[in-house]
Design a protein around this motif. Structure first.
Motif, mmCIF file in Angstrom:
data_model
loop_
_atom_site.group_PDB
_atom_site.id
_atom_site.type_symbol
_atom_site.label_atom_id
_atom_site.label_comp_id
_atom_site.label_asym_id
_atom_site.label_seq_id
_atom_site.Cartn_x
_atom_site.Cartn_y
_atom_site.Cartn_z
ATOM 1 N N LEU A 89 2.569 -20.482 -6.246
ATOM 2 C CA LEU A 89 3.800 -20.569 -7.036
ATOM 3 C C LEU A 89 4.954 -21.148 -6.215
ATOM 4 O O LEU A 89 5.726 -21.980 -6.707
ATOM 5 N N LEU A 90 5.048 -20.723 -4.964
ATOM 6 C CA LEU A 90 6.140 -21.214 -4.122
ATOM 7 C C LEU A 90 5.995 -22.704 -3.829
ATOM 8 O O LEU A 90 6.977 -23.452 -3.823
ATOM 9 N N ILE A 91 4.766 -23.145 -3.575
ATOM 10 C CA ILE A 91 4.554 -24.563 -3.311
ATOM 11 C C ILE A 91 4.823 -25.389 -4.567
ATOM 12 O O ILE A 91 5.409 -26.479 -4.500
ATOM 13 N N GLN A 92 4.420 -24.867 -5.724
ATOM 14 C CA GLN A 92 4.728 -25.564 -6.978
ATOM 15 C C GLN A 92 6.244 -25.715 -7.155
ATOM 16 O O GLN A 92 6.736 -26.780 -7.563
ATOM 17 N N PHE A 93 6.984 -24.672 -6.831
ATOM 18 C CA PHE A 93 8.443 -24.728 -6.959
ATOM 19 C C PHE A 93 9.042 -25.761 -6.010
ATOM 20 O O PHE A 93 9.900 -26.565 -6.402
ATOM 21 N N LEU A 94 8.597 -25.746 -4.752
ATOM 22 C CA LEU A 94 9.169 -26.667 -3.765
ATOM 23 C C LEU A 94 8.808 -28.117 -4.079
ATOM 24 O O LEU A 94 9.630 -29.029 -3.901
ATOM 25 N N GLN A 95 7.568 -28.333 -4.530
ATOM 26 C CA GLN A 95 7.159 -29.701 -4.848
ATOM 27 C C GLN A 95 7.897 -30.243 -6.081
ATOM 28 O O GLN A 95 8.150 -31.448 -6.182
ATOM 29 N N ALA A 96 8.232 -29.361 -7.022
ATOM 30 C CA ALA A 96 8.921 -29.796 -8.246
ATOM 31 C C ALA A 96 10.395 -29.396 -8.227
ATOM 32 O O ALA A 96 11.023 -29.277 -9.285
ATOM 33 N N PHE A 97 10.946 -29.191 -7.031
ATOM 34 C CA PHE A 97 12.311 -28.691 -6.907
ATOM 35 C C PHE A 97 13.326 -29.576 -7.648
ATOM 36 O O PHE A 97 14.175 -29.092 -8.386
ATOM 37 N N LYS A 98 13.213 -30.872 -7.437
ATOM 38 C CA LYS A 98 14.174 -31.801 -8.035
ATOM 39 C C LYS A 98 14.149 -31.694 -9.554
ATOM 40 O O LYS A 98 15.204 -31.581 -10.209
ATOM 41 N N TYR A 99 12.971 -31.723 -10.135
ATOM 42 C CA TYR A 99 12.850 -31.666 -11.600
ATOM 43 C C TYR A 99 13.309 -30.320 -12.134
ATOM 44 O O TYR A 99 14.066 -30.248 -13.118
ATOM 45 N N LEU A 100 12.866 -29.220 -11.486
ATOM 46 C CA LEU A 100 13.165 -27.889 -12.002
ATOM 47 C C LEU A 100 14.660 -27.585 -11.965
ATOM 48 O O LEU A 100 15.215 -27.000 -12.897
ATOM 49 N N THR A 101 15.321 -27.975 -10.863
ATOM 50 C CA THR A 101 16.757 -27.700 -10.779
ATOM 51 C C THR A 101 17.556 -28.625 -11.701
ATOM 52 O O THR A 101 18.574 -28.219 -12.272
ATOM 53 N N ALA A 102 17.100 -29.878 -11.847
ATOM 54 C CA ALA A 102 17.826 -30.822 -12.699
ATOM 55 C C ALA A 102 17.731 -30.435 -14.167
ATOM 56 O O ALA A 102 18.659 -30.664 -14.946
ATOM 57 N N THR A 103 16.616 -29.829 -14.557
ATOM 58 C CA THR A 103 16.421 -29.485 -15.966
ATOM 59 C C THR A 103 16.648 -28.000 -16.249
ATOM 60 O O THR A 103 16.480 -27.558 -17.389
ATOM 61 N N GLY A 104 16.984 -27.237 -15.199
ATOM 62 C CA GLY A 104 17.219 -25.808 -15.398
ATOM 63 C C GLY A 104 15.979 -25.039 -15.771
ATOM 64 O O GLY A 104 16.060 -24.047 -16.507
#
Length: 429
Positions: free
Chosen positions: A226-241
């Motif tokens: 889960l943590l690696i998924q978050f870090l790898q998709a950090f840009k998308y997840l933070t940009a889209t909330g």
């Protein structure tokens, strides 16, 4: 298949470490044995000092020593020290100094082996990862591999530390009980019965702790994913909330880990808390039996009490250490199973070095499917890419462009057809 009794799986755990360290690991146990014997010799030397304590100084009336006390006195007499209290005290001091030196050697050697094991495990695991099939890699999440090589190997090293400590305590327990048999065999027999009974009473707790350890190892892998998924998709997840739903899953995983850790800690706290009360109660019962019902002499009883107390403490420490080992055993099992999986999914190597590309790469009627039930991604494709040319692969998402590149670079192996590099079959390279 593993049994429900962790003690039955003990040889399996030893073989895991022995496969990397060989017979060297048993040298530490030998040093511990000699340390225990040195301490035991020092304790037995108390017998000549305590003989005068019995029933109004029986020794002063000329009563001869018997049994172990006579052996110890004869040994002192060979050096002319039979009547020298100072000499006996010096012998006891030297015996305990030898014990300290030998224990330092044993523990220092275990620390050395732990470092060697760290190098072997992480180095070999990295080599395995560098040789695994690419298809196996894409089918697993990156968090699994990161969890195993970073966290689980470290916990497996802790399991090695506590397992060697368990065996050193086991050896000490055997030495104390054996010496108690020598001094007063009934005392030794009672110590042995108490020790076996204690380990039997804790058997359920041991199985419970091992089960928690296995759950923790799996949950750590899930959390790492889960943590690696978050870090790898950090840009998308933070940009889209969109980080909040993932946070909920992370929080649930951390909550499960917290529960496992708390329950393991409570089990360990229970073992630590009952250690001394059990030892004292057992000693009182045995002493009352020896004095009231068996009318034993006081001097051997006092020495036996010391041996029995050491033996009981070692037995209870052994139980506590065994629980600590089981608390990490899930990590050891995960690392062991990972090596087995890697051996099964290792990329087969060819026998010809990759040539310096001079002609090109050819695909001859190549087909490939990730899942046979979903049909092939690449079907009956023939293609030639000449050397020093650029080729564009155009198609919609999911058409098989990346798969085709993976076949050209030999990362994937075709299920039908053949890939040739300068005319050499890819399976031979």
């Amino acid at each position: 298949m593993q049994s429900t009794n962790p003690f039955k799986d003990l040889p399996q755990y030893l073989r895991v470490f022995q496969s990397y360290l060989g017979a060297r690991m048993y040298l530490a146990f030998a040093l511990t044995l000699f340390a225990g014997l040195a301490e035991g010799f020092g304790i037995l030397m108390l017998l000549p000092l305590l003989r005068g304590v019995d029933a109004g100084g029986a020794d002063s009336s000329g009563e001869a020593a018997t049994g172990v006390a006579k052996v110890m006195e004869d040994m002192l007499g060979m050096f002319g020290w039979a009547d020298s209290t100072i000499a006996v005290l010096l012998v006891i001091t030297v015996a305990f100094l030898m014990k300290g030196v030998l224990l330092f050697g044993a523990k220092g050697y275990i620390a050395y082996l732990r470092g060697q094991l760290l190098r072997e495990l992480k180095g070999e695991l990295f080599d395995c990862y560098s040789r695994m099939r690419y298809r196996y890699y894409v089918e697993r999440d990156t968090g699994h591999f990161t969890n195993v090589i970073n966290q689980q190997t470290n916990l497996a090293l802790q399991a090695f530390q506590t397992l060697t400590q368990f065996f050193t305590q086991f050896i000490s327990t055997l030495v104390y009980i054996a010496l108690a048999f020598v001094v007063a065999w009934r005392f030794g027999l009672m110590a042995l019965v108490f020790g076996i009974g204690l380990m039997w009473l804790f058997r359920w707790l041991n199985s419970y702790v091992r089960d928690l350890s296995r759950r923790k190892a799996l949950e750590n892998g899930h959390l790492a994913k889960l943590l690696i998924q978050f870090l790898q998709a950090f840009k998308y997840l933070t940009a889209t909330g969109q980080a909040k739903p993932l946070r909920g899953r992370v929080t649930q995983s951390v909550g499960r880990l917290t529960g496992y850790e708390m329950r393991s800690g409570i089990a360990q706290a229970f073992t630590d808390a009952v250690r001394e009360p059990i030892a004292v109660v057992a000693i009182m019962i045995v002493v009352i039996i020896q004095l009231v019902f068996m009318q034993q002499a006081l001097a051997p009883i006092m020495v036996s009490i010391l041996l029995f107390y050491r033996g009981m403490n070692a037995t209870l420490s052994m139980q506590g250490t065994w629980q600590q080992t089981l608390n990490q055993i899930g990590s050891l099992e995960m690392v062991r199973d990972e090596f087995a999986d890697q051996a099964e999914h290792r990329e087969p190597d060819g026998f010809r070095p990759a040539p310096v590309l001079s002609r090109g790469i050819t695909l001859n009627r190549v087909s490939f499917a990730y899942d046979d039930t979903l049909g092939p991604v690449i079907h009956d494709v023939s293609l030639t890419v000449p050397v020093r040319t650029s080729v564009a692969l155009v198609g919609e998402s999911g058409a098989g462009k990346s798969t085709l590149v993976d076949l050209l670079t030999l990362m994937l192996k075709p299920q039908r057809g053949e890939v040739r590099v300068d005319g050499i079959p890819g399976s031979e390279i």
